[in-house]
Write a protein that holds these residues in place. Structure first.
Motif, PDB file in Angstrom:
ATOM      1  N   THR A  83      23.662  32.275  21.389  1.00  0.00           N
ATOM      2  CA  THR A  83      24.213  32.310  20.029  1.00  0.00           C
ATOM      3  C   THR A  83      23.128  32.293  18.963  1.00  0.00           C
ATOM      4  OG1 THR A  83      24.383  29.889  19.874  1.00  0.00           O
ATOM      5  CG2 THR A  83      26.262  31.071  20.827  1.00  0.00           C
ATOM      6  N   GLY A  84      21.919  31.815  19.346  1.00  0.00           N
ATOM      7  CA  GLY A  84      20.803  31.764  18.402  1.00  0.00           C
ATOM      8  C   GLY A  84      20.785  30.534  17.525  1.00  0.00           C
ATOM      9  N   THR A  85      21.739  29.616  17.735  1.00  0.00           N
ATOM     10  CA  THR A  85      21.801  28.423  16.892  1.00  0.00           C
ATOM     11  C   THR A  85      22.126  27.193  17.727  1.00  0.00           C
ATOM     12  OG1 THR A  85      24.151  28.694  16.395  1.00  0.00           O
ATOM     13  CG2 THR A  85      22.573  29.733  14.881  1.00  0.00           C
ATOM     14  N   ALA A  86      21.784  26.034  17.170  1.00  0.00           N
ATOM     15  CA  ALA A  86      22.129  24.751  17.783  1.00  0.00           C
ATOM     16  C   ALA A  86      22.495  23.781  16.671  1.00  0.00           C
ATOM     17  CB  ALA A  86      20.959  24.199  18.598  1.00  0.00           C
ATOM     18  N   GLY A  87      23.649  23.187  16.765  1.00  0.00           N
ATOM     19  CA  GLY A  87      24.030  22.158  15.805  1.00  0.00           C
ATOM     20  C   GLY A  87      23.340  20.844  16.140  1.00  0.00           C
ATOM     21  N   PHE A  88      22.866  20.154  15.103  1.00  0.00           N
ATOM     22  CA  PHE A  88      22.181  18.871  15.307  1.00  0.00           C
ATOM     23  C   PHE A  88      22.473  17.997  14.100  1.00  0.00           C
ATOM     24  CE2 PHE A  88      18.568  15.950  15.211  1.00  0.00           C
ATOM     25  CZ  PHE A  88      18.507  15.543  16.538  1.00  0.00           C
ATOM     26  N   ARG A  89      23.182  16.894  14.334  1.00  0.00           N
ATOM     27  CA  ARG A  89      23.629  16.028  13.255  1.00  0.00           C
ATOM     28  C   ARG A  89      24.322  16.864  12.179  1.00  0.00           C
ATOM     29  NH1 ARG A  89      22.011  10.585  13.255  1.00  0.00           N
ATOM     30  NH2 ARG A  89      22.176  10.504  10.988  1.00  0.00           N
ATOM     31  N   ARG A  90      23.758  16.939  10.979  1.00  0.00           N
ATOM     32  CA  ARG A  90      24.435  17.625   9.878  1.00  0.00           C
ATOM     33  C   ARG A  90      23.841  19.002   9.563  1.00  0.00           C
ATOM     34  NH1 ARG A  90      24.662  12.436   5.691  1.00  0.00           N
ATOM     35  NH2 ARG A  90      25.501  10.940   7.204  1.00  0.00           N
ATOM     36  N   ILE A  91      22.945  19.477  10.416  1.00  0.00           N
ATOM     37  CA  ILE A  91      22.290  20.755  10.135  1.00  0.00           C
ATOM     38  C   ILE A  91      22.491  21.726  11.290  1.00  0.00           C
ATOM     39  CG2 ILE A  91      20.563  19.724   8.608  1.00  0.00           C
ATOM     40  CD1 ILE A  91      18.559  19.869  10.906  1.00  0.00           C
ATOM     41  N   GLY A  96      15.657  29.618  20.229  1.00  0.00           N
ATOM     42  CA  GLY A  96      15.545  30.732  21.153  1.00  0.00           C
ATOM     43  C   GLY A  96      14.388  30.494  22.089  1.00  0.00           C
ATOM     44  N   PRO A  97      13.995  31.498  22.853  1.00  0.00           N
ATOM     45  CA  PRO A  97      12.881  31.341  23.791  1.00  0.00           C
ATOM     46  C   PRO A  97      11.625  30.844  23.085  1.00  0.00           C
ATOM     47  CG  PRO A  97      14.040  33.398  24.193  1.00  0.00           C
ATOM     48  CD  PRO A  97      14.617  32.831  22.928  1.00  0.00           C
ATOM     49  N   GLY A  98      10.940  29.900  23.734  1.00  0.00           N
ATOM     50  CA  GLY A  98       9.702  29.369  23.191  1.00  0.00           C
ATOM     51  C   GLY A  98       9.833  28.046  22.495  1.00  0.00           C
ATOM     52  N   VAL A  99      11.079  27.523  22.384  1.00  0.00           N
ATOM     53  CA  VAL A  99      11.251  26.236  21.726  1.00  0.00           C
ATOM     54  C   VAL A  99      12.283  25.416  22.500  1.00  0.00           C
ATOM     55  CG1 VAL A  99      13.101  26.905  20.132  1.00  0.00           C
ATOM     56  CG2 VAL A  99      11.505  25.096  19.490  1.00  0.00           C
ATOM     57  N   PHE A 100      12.057  24.116  22.547  1.00  0.00           N
ATOM     58  CA  PHE A 100      12.959  23.186  23.213  1.00  0.00           C
ATOM     59  C   PHE A 100      14.284  23.120  22.455  1.00  0.00           C
ATOM     60  CE2 PHE A 100      14.481  18.802  23.919  1.00  0.00           C
ATOM     61  CZ  PHE A 100      14.430  18.719  25.299  1.00  0.00           C
ATOM     62  N   VAL A 101      15.396  23.253  23.181  1.00  0.00           N
ATOM     63  CA  VAL A 101      16.712  23.168  22.553  1.00  0.00           C
ATOM     64  C   VAL A 101      17.038  21.695  22.290  1.00  0.00           C
ATOM     65  CG1 VAL A 101      19.177  23.596  22.842  1.00  0.00           C
ATOM     66  CG2 VAL A 101      17.521  25.279  23.662  1.00  0.00           C
ATOM     67  N   PRO A 102      17.304  21.312  21.039  1.00  0.00           N
ATOM     68  CA  PRO A 102      17.582  19.895  20.745  1.00  0.00           C
ATOM     69  C   PRO A 102      18.838  19.411  21.452  1.00  0.00           C
ATOM     70  CG  PRO A 102      18.081  21.271  18.847  1.00  0.00           C
ATOM     71  CD  PRO A 102      17.391  22.155  19.834  1.00  0.00           C
ATOM     72  N   ARG A 103      18.789  18.139  21.884  1.00  0.00           N
ATOM     73  CA  ARG A 103      19.887  17.548  22.644  1.00  0.00           C
ATOM     74  C   ARG A 103      20.649  16.542  21.787  1.00  0.00           C
ATOM     75  NH1 ARG A 103      17.341  21.031  25.470  1.00  0.00           N
ATOM     76  NH2 ARG A 103      16.999  20.736  27.717  1.00  0.00           N
ATOM     77  N   PRO A 104      21.930  16.340  22.075  1.00  0.00           N
ATOM     78  CA  PRO A 104      22.711  15.364  21.302  1.00  0.00           C
ATOM     79  C   PRO A 104      22.142  13.954  21.358  1.00  0.00           C
ATOM     80  CG  PRO A 104      24.169  16.774  22.579  1.00  0.00           C
ATOM     81  CD  PRO A 104      22.770  17.085  23.029  1.00  0.00           C
ATOM     82  N   GLU A 105      21.527  13.563  22.494  1.00  0.00           N
ATOM     83  CA  GLU A 105      21.011  12.193  22.590  1.00  0.00           C
ATOM     84  C   GLU A 105      19.894  11.919  21.585  1.00  0.00           C
ATOM     85  OE1 GLU A 105      19.533  14.359  26.425  1.00  0.00           O
ATOM     86  OE2 GLU A 105      21.317  14.333  25.145  1.00  0.00           O
ATOM     87  N   THR A 106      19.216  12.962  21.156  1.00  0.00           N
ATOM     88  CA  THR A 106      18.137  12.778  20.195  1.00  0.00           C
ATOM     89  C   THR A 106      18.672  12.402  18.816  1.00  0.00           C
ATOM     90  OG1 THR A 106      16.770  14.335  21.448  1.00  0.00           O
ATOM     91  CG2 THR A 106      16.074  13.876  19.197  1.00  0.00           C
TER      92      THR A 106
END
Length: 287
Positions: A83-91, A96-106
């Motif tokens: 999808t090219g996006t990741a929801g994290f808190r309020r943002i 995409g490739p080359g970056v760690f996908v943020p996790r809800p536990e963070t």
């Protein structure tokens, strides 16, 4: 005899996608199938669900694109890469490739950092990756000054992109190693926060999405997994103001080891659970 045409009704496509993702071992096949359908249609998830309930027909190119994305998700490519996006808190973050996908536990780590940030205070995020932590702090606390550090050129580019995407004018991102990218002139800071790599070198992550797609530099932290954590603690000693807060994320079994890295300069060291009840964040005060 001609072959039967591929299904193009939203409900049929959705059922087929859910079955495929379930067989592939995806944790939440319904959620992922609905989110991918919403993505190809360019609508919210609720609207995609409604279209499926109504049995709406999709244009052939849209249906084919959906099937292609479902196959890629079945091969365990992260949903966020598709999808090219990741929801994290309020943002919303671009990933995409080359970056760690943020996790809800963070998100719990961010909560502790925010609790330690005084009005008009300052925070530095060491090893920011996509910028999830730093930009969440900057977004939720526009009064604060936020600095983020990232070594990887690929991840740094994603973080800069996200800073513009979020519109965090009070955040600054610099490229460099977390051990020496922050100078005395940048501080002192009220909060040092970090989610450094903490997987021991010999350990294979359980999830295929992590094994195959997360950058190794964002995962592995040396023989015991804590070499980057040692660097974070050393930087925090140098740049935190007296009484300032250190907040770090770690593996669920590493809390005692992380607290053991904190010398007599630190007080009130404590390890806190994430939303699943697993030990995830350790905090301490300097001085």
């Amino acid at each position: 005899m001609t072959a039967a045409p591929a299904p193009r009704r939203a409900d049929e496509l959705l059922r087929a996608a859910m079955g495929h993702l379930q067989l592939a071992g995806v944790q939440d096949p319904r959620v992922d199938a609905e989110l991918l359908l919403a993505h190809v249609l360019g609508v919210p998830r609720g609207r995609a669900q409604a279209l499926a309930l109504m049995g709406s027909a999709l244009p052939a190119p849209v249906a084919q694109r959906y099937r292609d994305l479902v196959l890629r998700r079945g091969a365990r490519e992260p949903l966020q890469h598709l999808t090219g996006t990741a929801g994290f808190r309020r943002i919303e973050l671009l990933v995409g490739p080359g970056v760690f996908v943020p996790r809800p536990e963070t998100e719990v780590l961010v909560e502790h950092a925010l609790l330690g940030l005084p009005q008009g205070g300052s925070a530095v995020d060491l090893g920011t990756g996509s910028g999830a932590i730093a930009l969440s702090i900057a977004h939720e606390r526009p009064d604060a000054r936020v600095l983020a550090v990232e070594r990887s050129p690929e991840a740094f580019a994603w973080a800069e992109r996200n800073r513009e995407h979020v519109g965090a004018a009070n955040a600054r991102i610099v490229q460099g190693d977390l051990a020496d990218a922050v100078g005395e002139e940048d501080g002192p800071f009220d909060v040092v926060v970090s989610n450094p790599p903490y997987v021991p070198d010999g350990m294979v992550p359980r999830d295929p999405e992590v094994q195959r797609f997360d950058p190794p530099a964002a995962l592995y932290g040396g023989p015991d997994g804590l070499d980057p954590m040692r660097a974070v603690v050393a930087v925090a000693l140098r740049v935190l103001r007296p009484g300032g807060l250190l907040a770090v994320e770690h593996g669920e079994l590493q809390g005692a080891e992380v607290r053991g890295l904190l010398g007599p300069e630190w007080r009130d060291a404590a390890t806190h659970p994430d939303l699943t009840g697993r030990d995830r964040v350790t905090t301490a005060r300097l001085g």
